[in-house]
Design a protein around this motif. Structure first.
Motif, PDB file in Angstrom:
ATOM      1  N   UNK A 139     -24.974  51.741  13.784  1.00 13.86           N
ATOM      2  CA  UNK A 139     -24.285  51.904  12.511  1.00 13.86           C
ATOM      3  C   UNK A 139     -23.139  50.915  12.359  1.00 13.86           C
ATOM      4  N   UNK A 176     -22.861  48.476  10.603  1.00 10.76           N
ATOM      5  CA  UNK A 176     -22.732  47.889   9.271  1.00 10.76           C
ATOM      6  C   UNK A 176     -21.839  48.736   8.374  1.00 10.76           C
ATOM      7  N   UNK A 177     -21.301  49.800   8.945  1.00 13.18           N
ATOM      8  CA  UNK A 177     -20.392  50.624   8.171  1.00 13.18           C
ATOM      9  C   UNK A 177     -21.070  51.484   7.128  1.00 13.18           C
ATOM     10  N   UNK A 178     -22.280  51.884   7.405  1.00 12.48           N
ATOM     11  CA  UNK A 178     -22.966  52.770   6.490  1.00 12.48           C
ATOM     12  C   UNK A 178     -22.410  54.182   6.621  1.00 12.48           C
ATOM     13  N   UNK A 179     -22.664  54.957   5.614  1.00  7.91           N
ATOM     14  CA  UNK A 179     -22.255  56.358   5.631  1.00  7.91           C
ATOM     15  C   UNK A 179     -23.524  57.186   5.503  1.00  7.91           C
ATOM     16  N   UNK A 180     -23.885  57.876   6.561  1.00  4.52           N
ATOM     17  CA  UNK A 180     -25.166  58.577   6.586  1.00  4.52           C
ATOM     18  C   UNK A 180     -24.987  60.024   6.143  1.00  4.52           C
ATOM     19  N   UNK A 181     -25.732  60.409   5.147  1.00  4.43           N
ATOM     20  CA  UNK A 181     -25.642  61.775   4.624  1.00  4.43           C
ATOM     21  C   UNK A 181     -26.760  62.676   5.125  1.00  4.43           C
ATOM     22  N   UNK A 182     -27.940  62.106   5.219  1.00  5.30           N
ATOM     23  CA  UNK A 182     -29.107  62.894   5.642  1.00  5.30           C
ATOM     24  C   UNK A 182     -29.971  62.051   6.556  1.00  5.30           C
ATOM     25  N   UNK A 183     -30.534  62.668   7.578  1.00  2.00           N
ATOM     26  CA  UNK A 183     -31.500  61.985   8.424  1.00  2.00           C
ATOM     27  C   UNK A 183     -32.827  62.728   8.376  1.00  2.00           C
TER      28      UNK A 183
END
Lengths: 133, 133
Positions: free
Chosen positions: A109, A111-118
């Motif tokens: 991660x 790239x500074x993504x913000x993960x809400x659901x996997x």
DNA sequence: TTTTAATTTGTAATCGTTACAAATTTATAA
DNA sequence: TTATAAATTTGTAACGATTACAAATTAAAA
């Protein structure tokens, strides 16, 4: 937990249609499509509209009360169980079965993504189809 | 590897249309839809038909030469990179970005399923959209 | 060549989903 | 309670991605 309580938990005003649809999702672990839900409910709810089922499921999804599984290219399937688990779609019978995840995947991660659901899903042959062949 | 070689590797007869489509997939890591591929190619390939793009992608998928990402409910997105990696779809800009998996998920398989493909995808905000806001 | 098979193409149809506006129900205010 | 506004539901029509189909073209085989 009742469908009524489940709706309140996710901040959804519990109309009779919403209760009936959520109740179906909580008690049928088949990951049904909108259409399947509509067909299952219409006899006992003669005034129920197909549009209402679509609208309601969209609302549930936005509120986080159900998961929209895009495991099947043809139709959206819905899951009332929002806990962490994976899905297998059987390429023979089309059934979607739950699978337990014993180790959460680590995803890079940086790239500074913000993960809400996997979502994890598999394609393959389910146990029943394997037995038959 | 050239598109031509890639096709041979997956036992696909390399027609000019197939080469052009595979070439686009290998050189554009944007996970395009059928329509996006068609629009990108039609100027240089005036006789190319939209149906051919659909048919060709279906063939590629069946042969295992591309992945059909059903990460987006609206359209099928295709990935020419069939190696193990995850995807994030940005709920703001709709972009699909690759993510590296550092630990493979272990999935309980005591039901005797036969797993052919594992897909991991996430929903969230991509790095670029995060920077802007 | 001639014949056959494979591939490509354009059009029309399919079908899941959504837009929209009217109808109904529920909530709020007087 | 009654009047008014807001929310929800409903049915119909439209949309759009995908596919079915058959004709046209291209490639392969005889």
């Amino acid at each position: 937990m009742t469908a009524y309580e489940h709706l309140l938990k996710y901040d959804i005003k519990p109309s009779s249609q919403r209760i009936v649809i959520m109740d179906y999702l909580l008690n049928n672990r088949t990951h049904p499509t909108s259409n399947e839900i509509y067909n299952a409910l219409k006899d006992d709810n003669p005034t129920l509209s197909k549009t209402t089922v679509y609208n309601t499921l969209k609302l549930f999804e936005e509120k986080g009360a159900v998961l929209n599984l895009s495991i099947d290219e043809k139709n959206a399937h819905f899951d009332g169980d929002t806990s962490d688990h994976a899905h297998l779609i059987c390429t023979q019978c089309g059934k979607i079965v739950d699978m337990e995840i014993t180790m959460a995947p680590k995803v890079c991660n940086d790239m500074g993504c913000e993960i809400h659901q996997t979502h994890i899903y598999m394609k393959g042959i389910c146990g029943e189809c394997k037995k038959v062949n």
